[in-house]
Design a protein around this motif. Structure first.
Motif, PDB file in Angstrom:
ATOM      1  N   ALA A   1       0.834  -1.206   0.000  1.00 27.66           N
ATOM      2  CA  ALA A   1       0.000   0.000   0.000  1.00 27.66           C
ATOM      3  C   ALA A   1       0.869   1.257   0.000  1.00 27.66           C
ATOM      4  O   ALA A   1       0.548   2.241  -0.673  1.00 27.66           O
ATOM      5  CB  ALA A   1      -0.940   0.000   1.201  1.00 27.66           C
TER       6      ALA A   1
ATOM      7  N   GLU B   1      -1.082   4.235  -1.923  1.00 22.87           N
ATOM      8  CA  GLU B   1      -2.406   4.155  -1.304  1.00 22.87           C
ATOM      9  C   GLU B   1      -2.399   4.760   0.093  1.00 22.87           C
ATOM     10  O   GLU B   1      -3.376   5.370   0.513  1.00 22.87           O
ATOM     11  CB  GLU B   1      -2.852   2.696  -1.253  1.00 22.87           C
ATOM     12  N   ILE B   2      -1.298   4.576   0.817  1.00 20.79           N
ATOM     13  CA  ILE B   2      -1.123   5.248   2.103  1.00 20.79           C
ATOM     14  C   ILE B   2       0.249   5.899   2.125  1.00 20.79           C
ATOM     15  O   ILE B   2       1.205   5.398   1.545  1.00 20.79           O
ATOM     16  CB  ILE B   2      -1.298   4.303   3.322  1.00 20.79           C
ATOM     17  N   ASP B   3       0.321   7.047   2.774  1.00 22.44           N
ATOM     18  CA  ASP B   3       1.580   7.779   2.907  1.00 22.44           C
ATOM     19  C   ASP B   3       1.545   8.506   4.239  1.00 22.44           C
ATOM     20  O   ASP B   3       0.999   9.594   4.352  1.00 22.44           O
ATOM     21  CB  ASP B   3       1.754   8.772   1.761  1.00 22.44           C
TER      22      ASP B   3
ATOM     23  N   SER C   1       2.435   1.620  -3.519  1.00 21.56           N
ATOM     24  CA  SER C   1       1.467   2.022  -4.545  1.00 21.56           C
ATOM     25  C   SER C   1       0.937   3.442  -4.319  1.00 21.56           C
ATOM     26  O   SER C   1       0.194   3.961  -5.143  1.00 21.56           O
ATOM     27  CB  SER C   1       0.287   1.046  -4.580  1.00 21.56           C
TER      28      SER C   1
ATOM     29  N   LEU D   1      -6.840   7.112   5.248  1.00 17.93           N
ATOM     30  CA  LEU D   1      -7.832   6.342   4.475  1.00 17.93           C
ATOM     31  C   LEU D   1      -9.222   6.920   4.632  1.00 17.93           C
ATOM     32  O   LEU D   1      -9.573   7.515   5.569  1.00 17.93           O
ATOM     33  CB  LEU D   1      -7.828   4.892   4.947  1.00 17.93           C
TER      34      LEU D   1
END
Length: 93
Positions: free
Chosen positions: A41, A46-48, A44, A93
């Motif tokens: 994730a 998707e999370i940072d 990609s 998220l």
């Protein structure tokens, strides 16, 4: 409750080294699986969150372990929802 978390409580002070090693090994496998998924994730985008996959994994697992432990003595559904919302927000998220 969760068998792993219950086992931690039941065997933490035990002299049963074989059982303790089995529980620790199971926890390490779960942590490794979570860390791989979280790393994917992060990779990609998707999370940072500026944390390593291992740090995120340990935070999520500690929160889950705490809720499962508390569930042994009280209804944790409202708390679990709060923890879930908090973790999602922390992870963006």
């Amino acid at each position: 409750g969760c068998m792993v978390v219950n086992s931690i409580g039941d065997f933490a002070d035990s002299d049963d080294v074989e059982m303790l090693d089995a529980v620790k090994g199971h926890i390490a496998r779960i942590e490794g699986l979570f860390a791989r998924v979280i790393q994917q994730a992060i990779d990609s985008g998707e999370i940072d969150v500026g944390l390593s996959a291992r740090e995120v994994t340990r935070t999520v697992m500690a929160a889950a372990d705490g809720i499962v432990t508390r569930a042994r003595i009280e209804d944790v559904r409202p708390k679990a929802r709060d923890v879930s919302r908090s973790l999602k927000r922390l992870l963006g998220l």
